[in-house]
Write an enzyme that holds these catalytic residues in place. Structure first.
Site: not given
Length: 236
Positions: A103, A142, A152, A155, A157
């Protein structure tokens, strides 16, 4: 899955033992009263319109000086209410990691490269048919430190406001065929298999743009028995 209670006897919600942060996200205080008029809460919602949200906001690949790295995708679908009616003119926001699974946030310091041409946020308004569409980069998996060798799955959000406070939704969309789905404690806070399946997008070649992007379809239902379930990270 276990359902615990906080000391005053209120239900603490769903707690999945493998999800270590679950207990830290459970409520510890009594609910805050909105006031005598339940409709008054709507006066404190976000205000936006067509002059604030443009077509550029929905293309996460066109924000910087050059093209971002990674697999370009188109994500599209409809936002519906419990009766299958389109939810028109509503704000849809997304945020995500880049193709390496990182991120653009100062607290994300795991050793994966940042992409100077991708910051991973976008928004759009649903059209007259409740439709939305984004052009973006498929995010990478990640590590997240929940347990040994924890990763994870990829995906995106999503945040939606809907027409009423009860339709407010923050959730995650996953990708089909990802082997990490079977091992993800966050996804498996959703105990119902059919509800989990509704969080996974479908590859749709009709949404693919020739020589440009692969298409994924993901419809979102804001309320009712077939509602898209919220992201447990955001609701605890």
């Amino acid at each position: 899955m276990t359902i615990d209670a906080v000391p005053d006897g209120r239900s603490a919600g769903r707690v999945v033992d493998p999800y270590r942060s679950g207990a830290l996200r459970e409520p510890t205080r009594a609910p805050v009263a909105v006031g005598g008029d339940p409709e008054a809460v709507e006066l404190y919602g976000p205000v936006f319109g067509t002059t604030e949200v443009t077509s550029l906001d929905a293309d996460l690949t066109r924000r910087h000086l050059a093209d971002p790295h990674g697999e370009r995708i188109t994500v599209s679908g409809r936002v519906l209410d419990r009766a299958g009616r389109p939810v028109r003119g509503q704000l849809v926001e997304i945020w995500q990691a880049n193709a390496s699974g990182r991120y653009a946030h100062q607290r994300d310091q795991h050793p994966a490269p940042l992409d100077p041409n991708f910051t991973g946020t976008g928004r759009c308004l649903t059209d007259a048919d409740g439709g939305y569409a984004f052009t973006t980069i498929r995010p990478g998996a990640y590590p997240w430190g929940n347990h040994e060798n924890a990763w994870r799955p990829a995906h995106i959000h999503f945040s939606l406001f809907g027409r009423a406070f009860t339709q407010r939704l923050v959730t995650q969309m996953y990708f089909p065929g990802d082997p990490l789905l079977a091992y993800d404690p966050i996804l498996h806070t959703v105990s119902d298999a059919a509800a989990r399946a509704r969080l996974v997008a479908a590859y749709d070649p009709e949404l693919s743009v020739c020589d440009w992007s692969l298409g994924y379809r993901w419809d979102i239902v804001l309320d009712g028995p077939s509602a898209t379930l919220p992201d447990p990270e955001a609701t605890r």
